[in-house]
Design a protein around this motif. Structure first.
Motif, PDB file in Angstrom:
ATOM      1  N   ARG A   4      28.284   2.450  70.738  1.00  0.00           N
ATOM      2  CA  ARG A   4      28.972   2.777  69.492  1.00  0.00           C
ATOM      3  C   ARG A   4      28.411   1.859  68.420  1.00  0.00           C
ATOM      4  O   ARG A   4      28.404   0.643  68.582  1.00  0.00           O
ATOM      5  CB  ARG A   4      30.470   2.525  69.633  1.00  0.00           C
ATOM      6  N   GLU A   6      28.731   0.779  64.491  1.00  0.00           N
ATOM      7  CA  GLU A   6      29.463   0.823  63.221  1.00  0.00           C
ATOM      8  C   GLU A   6      28.517   0.406  62.105  1.00  0.00           C
ATOM      9  O   GLU A   6      27.888  -0.646  62.186  1.00  0.00           O
ATOM     10  CB  GLU A   6      30.607  -0.197  63.218  1.00  0.00           C
ATOM     11  N   MET A   8      28.457  -0.296  58.041  1.00  0.00           N
ATOM     12  CA  MET A   8      29.235  -0.435  56.802  1.00  0.00           C
ATOM     13  C   MET A   8      28.330  -1.010  55.725  1.00  0.00           C
ATOM     14  O   MET A   8      27.379  -1.734  56.023  1.00  0.00           O
ATOM     15  CB  MET A   8      30.418  -1.398  57.003  1.00  0.00           C
ATOM     16  N   GLY A  39      32.386   3.820  55.986  1.00  0.00           N
ATOM     17  CA  GLY A  39      31.111   3.664  56.670  1.00  0.00           C
ATOM     18  C   GLY A  39      30.904   4.751  57.703  1.00  0.00           C
ATOM     19  O   GLY A  39      31.632   5.739  57.735  1.00  0.00           O
ATOM     20  N   LYS A  40      29.909   4.540  58.547  1.00  0.00           N
ATOM     21  CA  LYS A  40      29.560   5.522  59.573  1.00  0.00           C
ATOM     22  C   LYS A  40      29.839   4.957  60.961  1.00  0.00           C
ATOM     23  O   LYS A  40      29.733   3.754  61.181  1.00  0.00           O
ATOM     24  CB  LYS A  40      28.061   5.851  59.495  1.00  0.00           C
ATOM     25  N   LEU A  41      30.150   5.844  61.859  1.00  0.00           N
ATOM     26  CA  LEU A  41      30.333   5.481  63.259  1.00  0.00           C
ATOM     27  C   LEU A  41      29.454   6.424  64.063  1.00  0.00           C
ATOM     28  O   LEU A  41      29.617   7.642  63.983  1.00  0.00           O
ATOM     29  CB  LEU A  41      31.807   5.651  63.638  1.00  0.00           C
ATOM     30  N   ILE A  42      28.505   5.864  64.793  1.00  0.00           N
ATOM     31  CA  ILE A  42      27.559   6.686  65.540  1.00  0.00           C
ATOM     32  C   ILE A  42      27.733   6.394  67.026  1.00  0.00           C
ATOM     33  O   ILE A  42      27.657   5.240  67.449  1.00  0.00           O
ATOM     34  CB  ILE A  42      26.099   6.391  65.111  1.00  0.00           C
ATOM     35  N   GLU A  43      27.988   7.418  67.812  1.00  0.00           N
ATOM     36  CA  GLU A  43      28.126   7.267  69.266  1.00  0.00           C
ATOM     37  C   GLU A  43      26.914   7.899  69.943  1.00  0.00           C
ATOM     38  O   GLU A  43      26.586   9.050  69.661  1.00  0.00           O
ATOM     39  CB  GLU A  43      29.404   7.954  69.762  1.00  0.00           C
ATOM     40  N   ARG A  73      25.258  -3.313  56.942  1.00  0.00           N
ATOM     41  CA  ARG A  73      25.328  -4.168  58.120  1.00  0.00           C
ATOM     42  C   ARG A  73      25.801  -3.295  59.280  1.00  0.00           C
ATOM     43  O   ARG A  73      26.417  -2.254  59.069  1.00  0.00           O
ATOM     44  CB  ARG A  73      26.289  -5.329  57.880  1.00  0.00           C
ATOM     45  N   ARG A  75      27.204  -3.154  63.651  1.00  0.00           N
ATOM     46  CA  ARG A  75      27.767  -3.825  64.809  1.00  0.00           C
ATOM     47  C   ARG A  75      27.649  -2.857  65.975  1.00  0.00           C
ATOM     48  O   ARG A  75      27.988  -1.680  65.857  1.00  0.00           O
ATOM     49  CB  ARG A  75      29.240  -4.146  64.560  1.00  0.00           C
TER      50      ARG A  75
ATOM     51  N   ARG B  37      26.811  11.583  68.409  1.00  0.00           N
ATOM     52  CA  ARG B  37      27.864  12.096  67.531  1.00  0.00           C
ATOM     53  C   ARG B  37      28.059  11.116  66.390  1.00  0.00           C
ATOM     54  O   ARG B  37      28.031   9.916  66.591  1.00  0.00           O
ATOM     55  CB  ARG B  37      29.170  12.291  68.306  1.00  0.00           C
ATOM     56  N   GLY B  39      30.449  10.014  63.135  1.00  0.00           N
ATOM     57  CA  GLY B  39      31.749  10.130  62.487  1.00  0.00           C
ATOM     58  C   GLY B  39      31.872   9.161  61.329  1.00  0.00           C
ATOM     59  O   GLY B  39      30.884   8.580  60.879  1.00  0.00           O
TER      60      GLY B  39
END
Lengths: 81, 81
Positions: A4, A6, A8, A39-43, A73, A75, B37, B39
Motif C-alpha cells: 500500500r 500513500e 500526499m 492524496g492518492k492510495l495505491i494498492e 512524499r 509512505r 488499484r 484510490g
C-alpha cells in the motif's frame, strides 16, 4: 504479498483538491473542518515472497513512476497475506 | 484532531486508473506486479475534541460528499494529536 503506497503533497505545496473539498464541506454546513489535504492510495498485488525485496522494488516504482518526488512524499506499507 | 479517510473502488468495479498504472509499471520493466488499484486518501483537520463525535461527523461527510457509495467503499481513521 501486497503493498500500500500513500502519496500526499509535501507540506507547503498548494493543494487545490483539498481546498475544494474543504470549501464544499463548508457549503454543506459542516462546521469545524480546518485544512483538508487529498492524496492518492495505491494498492499493488506483488508476487515477491520476501517483504524486504518487495519494499525495495516498490521504492523503485515510486521513484520511477508513482510519485512526483519534487512535490509529493510517500509512505509504503507491506502487507503479507 | 485529524481524520484520515481511505476511499477505494469496491471489489468488482473496473479501475482504469489502477490498470493504467499496472500497464505503465510493466512497460518500465517491473515484473511481478499483479492487480493495481488506485484510490483516494483524504486528511481532514477537525476542531472536534471527542473521537466518537469526530467519527460520526466524518461518516456524514463521506455519505454526503467524499464517497460515491454506489461504487466506492471507505475506511475512517481518527488520529488524536
Amino acid at each position: 504479498m501486497r503493498a500500500r503506497v500513500e502519496v500526499m503533497l509535501k507540506a507547503g505545496v498548494l493543494d487545490p483538491q483539498g481546498e475544494a473539498v474543504r470549501h464544499a464541506l463548508g457549503g454543506l454546513g459542516f462546521e469545524g473542518v480546518g485544512a483538508v489535504r487529498q492524496g492518492k492510495l495505491i494498492e499493488l498485488d506483488l508476487t515477491a515472497t520476501d517483504a524486504g525485496d518487495a519494499r525495495a522494488e516498490v521504492v523503485k516504482m515510486c521513484e520511477a513512476l508513482l510519485v512526483n518526488t519534487v512535490i509529493e512524499r510517500y509512505r509504503i506499507e507491506i502487507v503479507e497475506d
